[in-house]
Enzyme design. Structure first.
Site, PDB file in Angstrom:
ATOM      1  N   ARG A 113       0.921  -1.062  -0.051  1.00  0.00           N
ATOM      2  CA  ARG A 113       0.056   0.186   0.044  1.00  0.00           C
ATOM      3  C   ARG A 113       0.850   1.263   0.023  1.00  0.00           C
ATOM      4  NH1 ARG A 113      -3.203   2.200   4.975  1.00  0.00           N
ATOM      5  NH2 ARG A 113      -4.444   3.559   3.954  1.00  0.00           N
TER       6      ARG A 113
ATOM      7  N   HIS B 242       0.761   4.307  -2.576  1.00  0.00           N
ATOM      8  CA  HIS B 242       0.411   5.756  -2.233  1.00  0.00           C
ATOM      9  C   HIS B 242       1.496   6.643  -2.371  1.00  0.00           C
ATOM     10  CE1 HIS B 242      -3.013   5.128   0.972  1.00  0.00           C
ATOM     11  NE2 HIS B 242      -2.948   4.209   0.087  1.00  0.00           N
TER      12      HIS B 242
ATOM     13  N   ASN C 187      -2.776   8.385   4.990  1.00  0.00           N
ATOM     14  CA  ASN C 187      -1.396   7.713   5.241  1.00  0.00           C
ATOM     15  C   ASN C 187      -1.182   7.615   6.529  1.00  0.00           C
ATOM     16  OD1 ASN C 187      -0.854   7.655   2.274  1.00  0.00           O
ATOM     17  ND2 ASN C 187       0.148   9.599   2.497  1.00  0.00           N
TER      18      ASN C 187
ATOM     19  N   HIS D 105      -5.870  -5.381  -2.729  1.00  0.00           N
ATOM     20  CA  HIS D 105      -6.657  -5.310  -1.667  1.00  0.00           C
ATOM     21  C   HIS D 105      -7.027  -6.801  -1.362  1.00  0.00           C
ATOM     22  CE1 HIS D 105      -8.406  -1.037  -2.222  1.00  0.00           C
ATOM     23  NE2 HIS D 105      -7.187  -0.918  -2.030  1.00  0.00           N
TER      24      HIS D 105
ATOM     25  N   SER E 288      -9.454 -14.187   3.646  1.00  0.00           N
ATOM     26  CA  SER E 288      -7.977 -14.474   2.988  1.00  0.00           C
ATOM     27  C   SER E 288      -7.196 -13.149   3.111  1.00  0.00           C
ATOM     28  CB  SER E 288      -8.268 -14.851   1.377  1.00  0.00           C
ATOM     29  OG  SER E 288      -7.268 -15.228   0.841  1.00  0.00           O
TER      30      SER E 288
ATOM     31  N   ASP F 133      -4.370 -13.996  -3.540  1.00  0.00           N
ATOM     32  CA  ASP F 133      -5.196 -14.832  -4.347  1.00  0.00           C
ATOM     33  C   ASP F 133      -6.283 -13.901  -5.007  1.00  0.00           C
ATOM     34  OD1 ASP F 133      -7.194 -14.685  -2.398  1.00  0.00           O
ATOM     35  OD2 ASP F 133      -6.377 -16.264  -1.512  1.00  0.00           O
TER      36      ASP F 133
END
Length: 322
Positions: free
Chosen positions: A66, A70, A95, A193, A241, A246
């Site tokens: 992430r 960003h 952030n 995500h 998950s 995946d």
């Protein structure tokens, strides 16, 4: 004969100049193996730093991925998100929950000892994001390096440029298009995500006023984020998950189990939905392999607005400009 050779030399020179220009404009001047002679230990050092932190904090996988995203969406991939201080990108609301700064700092300290003034913080972050995905049983890919670090970091830039949790598909597409990234890149990279969590604050407004969540999933979210909560609790963005790389994230948004409104909209929009379907093998075009496509999309994103050559600097520490 001499004039012929001269003409050929001129043509060759112009062709080479054009190739260099194309590399600078489209490839942004980064390349795989940039540090192969100046700091050959860079990749093993970064990988070791990521693995070391992962042992005590598995959430660092999503955090580093992430953070790289960003960074790249604000002034390009220049490490500006790593700079600390009042009013910097790190202080912007999107952030505040970023995780993994110490990994980058640890790797930088080791590399400064081995190859002082050579490896940029922006490159360390790009490599660390790749290594984090690998630790989550995701794909690996060759990371082009050669980025230099930016010297400007403003919170407002983060607020203005980062995709938001309730963005429309139109807004998301525009933010990606502005960075020469396609609709397929949008759907692919948002698939990141599959790792990590979202705070209740990012989707509270959906739980009691907005009905686009599967009826059998809504009680789970409301239990984790009861009405009038303070927004701090966190929920997996890929239910069941969150620590495994995946395609179940796509299955979840197809089934109305997208936690963020911006994610759920990807399935119902006719511009993005077909790509979700292709990742799930549902037709609408040739099937897409998530692992392969994700690595390629990360390379494209990692070249957004990079600084190379004499532009920017190589920071001595990642949290401050020189």
């Amino acid at each position: 004969m001499a004039s012929s050779i001269n003409r050929m030399s001129v043509v060759l020179f112009l062709a080479m100049a054009a190739a260099i220009m194309l590399t600078t404009v489209h490839g942004q001047g980064t390349r795989v193996g940039f540090y192969s002679t100046t700091c050959p230990s860079v990749e093993t050092t970064v990988r070791s730093a990521v693995q070391s932190r992962f042992g005590s904090d598995p959430t660092v996988m999503a955090g580093l991925l992430r953070m790289h995203f960003h960074d790249c969406f604000v002034q390009g991939c220049d490490g500006s998100v790593l700079i600390s201080g009042t009013g910097t990108e790190r202080t912007a609301i999107p952030n505040l929950s970023l995780n993994g700064f110490t990994v980058v700092d640890d790797a930088k300290a080791q590399l400064e000892a081995a190859c002082p003034g050579v490896v940029s913080c922006a490159d360390i972050l790009a490599l660390a994001a790749r290594d984090a995905v690998v630790l989550a049983n995701g794909p690996t890919w060759a990371v082009p390096t050669g980025r230099r670090d930016g010297t400007v970091s403003r919170a407002q830039d983060a607020l203005d440029n980062l995709p938001g949790p309730s963005d429309s598909v139109e807004s998301q597409i525009q933010k990606f298009t502005d960075r020469n990234l396609s609709v397929q890149d949008l759907v692919t990279l948002t698939g990141g995500h599959t790792l990590g969590t979202a705070s209740c604050a990012t989707f509270n407004d959906r739980l009691f006023n907005y009905q686009s969540i599967a009826a059998d999933f809504l009680p789970t979210l409301r239990s984790a984020c009861p009405q009038n909560n303070n927004g701090a609790a966190r929920v997996a963005m890929d239910t069941g998950s969150q620590n495994e790389f995946d395609t179940s994230y796509y299955t979840n948004i197809r089934n109305g189990r997208g936690v963020l409104e911006s994610d759920q909209r990807l399935w119902t929009d006719n511009r993005t939905g077909p790509f979700v379907g292709r990742f799930l093998g549902l037709g609408g075009g040739p099937n897409l392999n998530f692992n392969a496509e994700f690595g390629q999309a990360m390379v494209r994103m990692g070249n957004v607005g990079v600084r190379t050559g004499t532009d920017g600097e190589i920071r001595r520490v990642c949290s401050a400009v020189n």
